[in-house]
Motif scaffolding. Structure first.
Motif, PDB file in Angstrom:
ATOM      1  N   GLU A  40     -21.773  31.190  87.555  1.00 31.55           N
ATOM      2  CA  GLU A  40     -20.622  30.381  87.151  1.00 31.55           C
ATOM      3  C   GLU A  40     -20.299  30.604  85.671  1.00 31.55           C
ATOM      4  OE1 GLU A  40     -23.131  29.265  89.014  1.00 31.55           O
ATOM      5  OE2 GLU A  40     -21.920  29.293  90.857  1.00 31.55           O
ATOM      6  N   GLU A  41     -21.337  30.667  84.860  1.00 33.39           N
ATOM      7  CA  GLU A  41     -21.126  30.885  83.422  1.00 33.39           C
ATOM      8  C   GLU A  41     -20.570  32.286  83.166  1.00 33.39           C
ATOM      9  OE1 GLU A  41     -23.550  30.406  79.182  1.00 33.39           O
ATOM     10  OE2 GLU A  41     -24.570  30.036  81.098  1.00 33.39           O
ATOM     11  N   ILE A  42     -21.064  33.271  83.919  1.00 33.68           N
ATOM     12  CA  ILE A  42     -20.556  34.637  83.770  1.00 33.68           C
ATOM     13  C   ILE A  42     -19.070  34.683  84.099  1.00 33.68           C
ATOM     14  CG2 ILE A  42     -20.631  36.961  84.771  1.00 33.68           C
ATOM     15  CD1 ILE A  42     -23.635  36.624  85.078  1.00 33.68           C
ATOM     16  N   LYS A  43     -18.688  33.991  85.191  1.00 34.52           N
ATOM     17  CA  LYS A  43     -17.281  34.007  85.614  1.00 34.52           C
ATOM     18  C   LYS A  43     -16.368  33.296  84.623  1.00 34.52           C
ATOM     19  CE  LYS A  43     -17.972  34.338  90.622  1.00 34.52           C
ATOM     20  NZ  LYS A  43     -17.784  33.658  91.925  1.00 34.52           N
ATOM     21  N   SER A  44     -16.929  32.450  83.773  1.00 35.76           N
ATOM     22  CA  SER A  44     -16.106  31.705  82.819  1.00 35.76           C
ATOM     23  C   SER A  44     -15.600  32.588  81.682  1.00 35.76           C
ATOM     24  CB  SER A  44     -16.895  30.527  82.246  1.00 35.76           C
ATOM     25  OG  SER A  44     -17.930  30.977  81.380  1.00 35.76           O
ATOM     26  N   PHE A  45     -16.228  33.736  81.491  1.00 33.31           N
ATOM     27  CA  PHE A  45     -15.798  34.659  80.439  1.00 33.31           C
ATOM     28  C   PHE A  45     -14.724  35.590  80.984  1.00 33.31           C
ATOM     29  CE2 PHE A  45     -20.196  33.675  79.117  1.00 33.31           C
ATOM     30  CZ  PHE A  45     -19.954  33.285  77.808  1.00 33.31           C
ATOM     31  N   LYS A  46     -13.700  35.839  80.196  1.00 31.57           N
ATOM     32  CA  LYS A  46     -12.625  36.758  80.568  1.00 31.57           C
ATOM     33  C   LYS A  46     -12.751  38.034  79.741  1.00 31.57           C
ATOM     34  CE  LYS A  46     -10.863  33.734  83.353  1.00 31.57           C
ATOM     35  NZ  LYS A  46     -11.031  33.907  84.812  1.00 31.57           N
ATOM     36  N   SER A  47     -12.740  39.176  80.428  1.00 37.96           N
ATOM     37  CA  SER A  47     -12.891  40.447  79.721  1.00 37.96           C
ATOM     38  C   SER A  47     -11.765  40.670  78.720  1.00 37.96           C
ATOM     39  CB  SER A  47     -12.931  41.605  80.718  1.00 37.96           C
ATOM     40  OG  SER A  47     -11.746  41.654  81.498  1.00 37.96           O
ATOM     41  N   THR A  48     -10.564  40.124  79.016  1.00 37.97           N
ATOM     42  CA  THR A  48      -9.436  40.294  78.096  1.00 37.97           C
ATOM     43  C   THR A  48      -9.626  39.530  76.793  1.00 37.97           C
ATOM     44  OG1 THR A  48      -8.311  38.523  79.308  1.00 37.97           O
ATOM     45  CG2 THR A  48      -7.734  40.779  79.888  1.00 37.97           C
ATOM     46  N   GLY A  49     -10.580  38.578  76.777  1.00 34.23           N
ATOM     47  CA  GLY A  49     -10.855  37.832  75.556  1.00 34.23           C
ATOM     48  C   GLY A  49     -12.128  38.282  74.874  1.00 34.23           C
ATOM     49  N   SER A  50     -12.541  39.510  75.176  1.00 36.59           N
ATOM     50  CA  SER A  50     -13.845  39.972  74.702  1.00 36.59           C
ATOM     51  C   SER A  50     -13.799  40.682  73.354  1.00 36.59           C
ATOM     52  CB  SER A  50     -14.450  40.924  75.737  1.00 36.59           C
ATOM     53  OG  SER A  50     -13.645  42.096  75.884  1.00 36.59           O
ATOM     54  N   ILE A  51     -12.618  40.973  72.841  1.00 37.91           N
ATOM     55  CA  ILE A  51     -12.533  41.774  71.620  1.00 37.91           C
ATOM     56  C   ILE A  51     -12.898  40.955  70.380  1.00 37.91           C
ATOM     57  CG2 ILE A  51     -11.024  43.180  70.176  1.00 37.91           C
ATOM     58  CD1 ILE A  51     -11.831  44.367  72.925  1.00 37.91           C
ATOM     59  N   THR A  52     -12.480  39.697  70.330  1.00 39.39           N
ATOM     60  CA  THR A  52     -12.836  38.866  69.170  1.00 39.39           C
ATOM     61  C   THR A  52     -14.346  38.750  69.004  1.00 39.39           C
ATOM     62  OG1 THR A  52     -10.757  37.616  69.271  1.00 39.39           O
ATOM     63  CG2 THR A  52     -12.611  36.590  68.115  1.00 39.39           C
ATOM     64  N   PRO A  53     -15.109  38.443  70.079  1.00 35.71           N
ATOM     65  CA  PRO A  53     -16.569  38.417  69.916  1.00 35.71           C
ATOM     66  C   PRO A  53     -17.146  39.777  69.521  1.00 35.71           C
ATOM     67  CG  PRO A  53     -15.924  37.283  71.923  1.00 35.71           C
ATOM     68  CD  PRO A  53     -14.706  37.975  71.411  1.00 35.71           C
ATOM     69  N   LEU A  54     -16.483  40.868  69.938  1.00 35.57           N
ATOM     70  CA  LEU A  54     -16.982  42.206  69.622  1.00 35.57           C
ATOM     71  C   LEU A  54     -16.926  42.487  68.120  1.00 35.57           C
ATOM     72  CD1 LEU A  54     -18.138  44.721  71.020  1.00 35.57           C
ATOM     73  CD2 LEU A  54     -15.805  45.625  71.167  1.00 35.57           C
ATOM     74  N   LYS A  55     -16.059  41.760  67.407  1.00 35.27           N
ATOM     75  CA  LYS A  55     -15.970  41.928  65.958  1.00 35.27           C
ATOM     76  C   LYS A  55     -17.278  41.547  65.268  1.00 35.27           C
ATOM     77  CE  LYS A  55     -10.989  40.940  65.769  1.00 35.27           C
ATOM     78  NZ  LYS A  55      -9.960  39.980  65.277  1.00 35.27           N
ATOM     79  N   GLU A  56     -18.122  40.802  65.969  1.00 32.40           N
ATOM     80  CA  GLU A  56     -19.423  40.438  65.408  1.00 32.40           C
ATOM     81  C   GLU A  56     -20.298  41.670  65.185  1.00 32.40           C
ATOM     82  OE1 GLU A  56     -21.315  37.690  68.002  1.00 32.40           O
ATOM     83  OE2 GLU A  56     -19.586  36.329  68.089  1.00 32.40           O
ATOM     84  N   VAL A  57     -20.101  42.695  66.022  1.00 29.56           N
ATOM     85  CA  VAL A  57     -20.938  43.890  65.900  1.00 29.56           C
ATOM     86  C   VAL A  57     -20.210  45.059  65.246  1.00 29.56           C
ATOM     87  CG1 VAL A  57     -22.540  43.326  67.756  1.00 29.56           C
ATOM     88  CG2 VAL A  57     -20.410  44.487  68.306  1.00 29.56           C
ATOM     89  N   ILE A  58     -18.884  45.164  65.432  1.00 24.23           N
ATOM     90  CA  ILE A  58     -18.109  46.155  64.673  1.00 24.23           C
ATOM     91  C   ILE A  58     -16.823  45.498  64.174  1.00 24.23           C
ATOM     92  CG2 ILE A  58     -19.015  48.266  65.743  1.00 24.23           C
ATOM     93  CD1 ILE A  58     -16.335  48.383  67.309  1.00 24.23           C
ATOM     94  N   PRO A  59     -16.684  45.328  62.874  1.00 24.56           N
ATOM     95  CA  PRO A  59     -15.501  44.658  62.315  1.00 24.56           C
ATOM     96  C   PRO A  59     -14.196  45.357  62.664  1.00 24.56           C
ATOM     97  CG  PRO A  59     -17.245  44.873  60.668  1.00 24.56           C
ATOM     98  CD  PRO A  59     -17.667  45.694  61.842  1.00 24.56           C
ATOM     99  N   GLU A  60     -14.242  46.663  62.962  1.00 25.05           N
ATOM    100  CA  GLU A  60     -13.018  47.425  63.245  1.00 25.05           C
ATOM    101  C   GLU A  60     -12.467  47.169  64.643  1.00 25.05           C
ATOM    102  OE1 GLU A  60     -15.988  49.700  60.747  1.00 25.05           O
ATOM    103  OE2 GLU A  60     -15.989  48.821  62.748  1.00 25.05           O
ATOM    104  N   ALA A  61     -13.156  46.361  65.450  1.00 28.00           N
ATOM    105  CA  ALA A  61     -12.786  46.195  66.859  1.00 28.00           C
ATOM    106  C   ALA A  61     -11.337  45.765  67.051  1.00 28.00           C
ATOM    107  CB  ALA A  61     -13.725  45.192  67.541  1.00 28.00           C
ATOM    108  N   GLY A  62     -10.876  44.780  66.284  1.00 23.81           N
ATOM    109  CA  GLY A  62      -9.523  44.276  66.460  1.00 23.81           C
ATOM    110  C   GLY A  62      -8.471  45.326  66.166  1.00 23.81           C
ATOM    111  N   ARG A  63      -8.644  46.039  65.052  1.00 21.73           N
ATOM    112  CA  ARG A  63      -7.667  47.066  64.676  1.00 21.73           C
ATOM    113  C   ARG A  63      -7.650  48.199  65.700  1.00 21.73           C
ATOM    114  NH1 ARG A  63      -8.292  51.744  62.113  1.00 21.73           N
ATOM    115  NH2 ARG A  63     -10.448  51.252  61.535  1.00 21.73           N
ATOM    116  N   LEU A  64      -8.824  48.663  66.124  1.00 17.04           N
ATOM    117  CA  LEU A  64      -8.896  49.750  67.092  1.00 17.04           C
ATOM    118  C   LEU A  64      -8.268  49.341  68.419  1.00 17.04           C
ATOM    119  CD1 LEU A  64     -12.515  51.150  66.547  1.00 17.04           C
ATOM    120  CD2 LEU A  64     -10.356  52.259  65.964  1.00 17.04           C
ATOM    121  N   TYR A  65      -8.542  48.114  68.845  1.00 15.71           N
ATOM    122  CA  TYR A  65      -8.009  47.640  70.120  1.00 15.71           C
ATOM    123  C   TYR A  65      -6.481  47.582  70.072  1.00 15.71           C
ATOM    124  CZ  TYR A  65      -7.660  44.822  74.382  1.00 15.71           C
ATOM    125  OH  TYR A  65      -7.364  44.359  75.640  1.00 15.71           O
ATOM    126  N   GLY A  66      -5.953  47.165  68.940  1.00 15.46           N
ATOM    127  CA  GLY A  66      -4.500  47.102  68.798  1.00 15.46           C
ATOM    128  C   GLY A  66      -3.856  48.472  68.897  1.00 15.46           C
TER     129      GLY A  66
END
Length: 308
Positions: free
Chosen positions: A179-205
Motif C-alpha cells: 500500500e505504501e509503495i502504491k502511494s508513490f507516483k513515479s511522475t513525482g520522483s524527480i524532486t526526491p532525486l535531487k537529494e542525490v544529484i542536484p542536476e536532476a530537475g534541470r536534466l529532467y526539464g
C-alpha cells in the motif's frame, strides 16, 4: 583517488568476460562497422587483429556472395601491419566510457544484491527498489547502442524515462508494504532525486522537451536549406547526428551517476559492514566519468567555456 588523479587503468585495455557464471549480457558493447557492401557489428573491446580479420573477410565477398579466397589471402599479409586499420582509429574514447559505465552499473547492482542476500529479510520497498533498478540495466544497454548509432533524439527520450524509474526506486526504498509503495507516483520522483544529484530537475526539464516534442527543440532535428537556383526552401528532418549525440553522452553520465548514487545510499544504509566490491566498482566508474567529461570538454566544448 583524488579528483585530480587519472584512472589507474585504461579503458582501451579492458576486456569483458563473455563466459562463465559472472558474465553479463554484453550486447551494449557492439559497435556498428562496415566493409564494402556489408554492415556488421563487433564488440568495442575486441583486438585490432580480430577487427582486421573480420574486415578482410567481408572485403573478400562480392555482391553475389562469392568468396574471393585469393584476395583474402593477399589481405592476410597486412594482418600485423603497424600502419593498418586499428580499433583506436574507429572507436572514440567516449564510446568506451559509455560501455564501461553500463558495465559498472551491472557490477554495482550485483554487489548490492549479493550483500543484501547476506542480511536478514529486508523491507518490501527495498526489494522492489532493487527490482526497478535491475530492470533499468536493460535500458542502459539500449542507450549505449543508440549512442553508437548517433540516434540522439531517441537517446534523450529514453534517458527521461530512465530518470523517472531511478527516482521512483529512490522514493520507495523505505516503504514497508504494498500500500505504501502504491502511494508513490513515479511522475513525482524527480524532486526526491535531487537529494542525490542536484542536476536532476534541470536534466529532467531538458529531456522532457524531447518526450513532449516541445517547439523549443524543433530546431534540433529540423533543418532547412535553399533549393538550388533559388527556387524555394526545403525542410528536412535530421534523424541521426554524431555531433548532437556527444551531448547525450554527457547527459548519460549524469544519469549513471544518479543510478550509482541511489545504490550508494542503499549500500550505506544496509550493506556498509559487509565485504563487497561495490565501493571499488563505483570509484573506478566515477573516476572514468570525470576523465571522460574533462577529455570531451577539452576536445569538443572549449568554445563554450566562459572567458577567464
Amino acid at each position: 583517488m583524488s579528483d585530480k588523479s587519472e584512472p589507474w587503468f585504461s579503458l582501451r585495455n579492458v576486456r569483458y568476460s563473455r563466459k562463465g557464471e559472472h558474465a553479463i549480457d554484453n550486447v551494449h558493447l557492439l559497435f556498428p562497422m562496415m566493409s564494402g557492401e556489408f554492415e556488421y557489428a563487433l564488440p568495442s573491446d575486441c583486438s585490432d587483429q580480430v577487427m582486421r580479420l573480420v574486415h578482410f573477410l567481408f572485403s573478400s565477398i562480392n555482391e553475389d556472395d562469392e568468396f574471393d579466397n585469393e584476395n583474402f589471402q593477399k589481405l592476410l599479409g597486412q594482418l600485423t601491419d603497424p600502419e593498418g586499420l586499428t580499433m583506436k582509429s574507429l572507436i572514440k574514447d567516449e564510446f568506451l566510457a559509455v560501455d564501461f559505465m553500463v558495465y559498472s552499473a551491472f557490477k554495482a547492482h550485483k554487489a548490492i544484491d549479493e550483500s543484501l542476500g547476506k542480511l536478514p529479510p529486508v523491507n518490501l520497498g527495498l526489494r522492489t527498489s532493487l527490482l526497478i533498478l535491475q530492470r533499468v540495466l536493460g535500458s542502459f544497454q539500449s542507450v549505449a547502442i543508440l549512442i553508437k548509432n548517433s540516434m540522439y533524439f531517441d537517446v534523450n527520450c529514453l534517458l527521461r524515462s530512465i530518470m523517472e524509474q531511478i527516482g521512483h526506486a529512490h522514493q520507495i526504498r523505505e516503504a514497508k508494504n504494498l500500500e505504501e509503495i502504491k502511494s508513490f507516483k513515479s511522475t513525482g520522483s524527480i524532486t526526491p532525486l535531487k537529494e542525490v544529484i542536484p542536476e536532476a530537475g534541470r536534466l529532467y526539464g531538458v529531456l522532457s522537451d524531447y518526450i513532449h516534442n516541445n517547439n523549443i527543440i524543433w530546431g534540433v532535428y529540423i533543418e532547412g536549406e535553399e533549393v538550388p537556383d533559388g527556387d524555394g526552401h526545403r525542410t528536412y528532418v535530421v534523424t541521426r547526428s554524431g555531433k548532437r549525440t556527444k551531448d547525450c553522452i554527457v547527459t548519460f553520465s549524469y544519469i549513471i551517476h544518479a543510478y550509482l548514487a541511489v545504490l550508494s545510499k542503499i549500500y550505506s544504509e544496509h550493506c556498509a559492514g559487509i565485504e563487497s566490491s561495490f565501493v571499488q566498482v563505483v570509484s573506478d566508474c566515477c573516476d572514468h566519468i570525470r576523465k571522460m567529461k574533462k577529455d570531451m570538454a577539452d576536445k569538443y566544448y572549449r568554445e563554450a567555456e566562459p572567458a577567464s
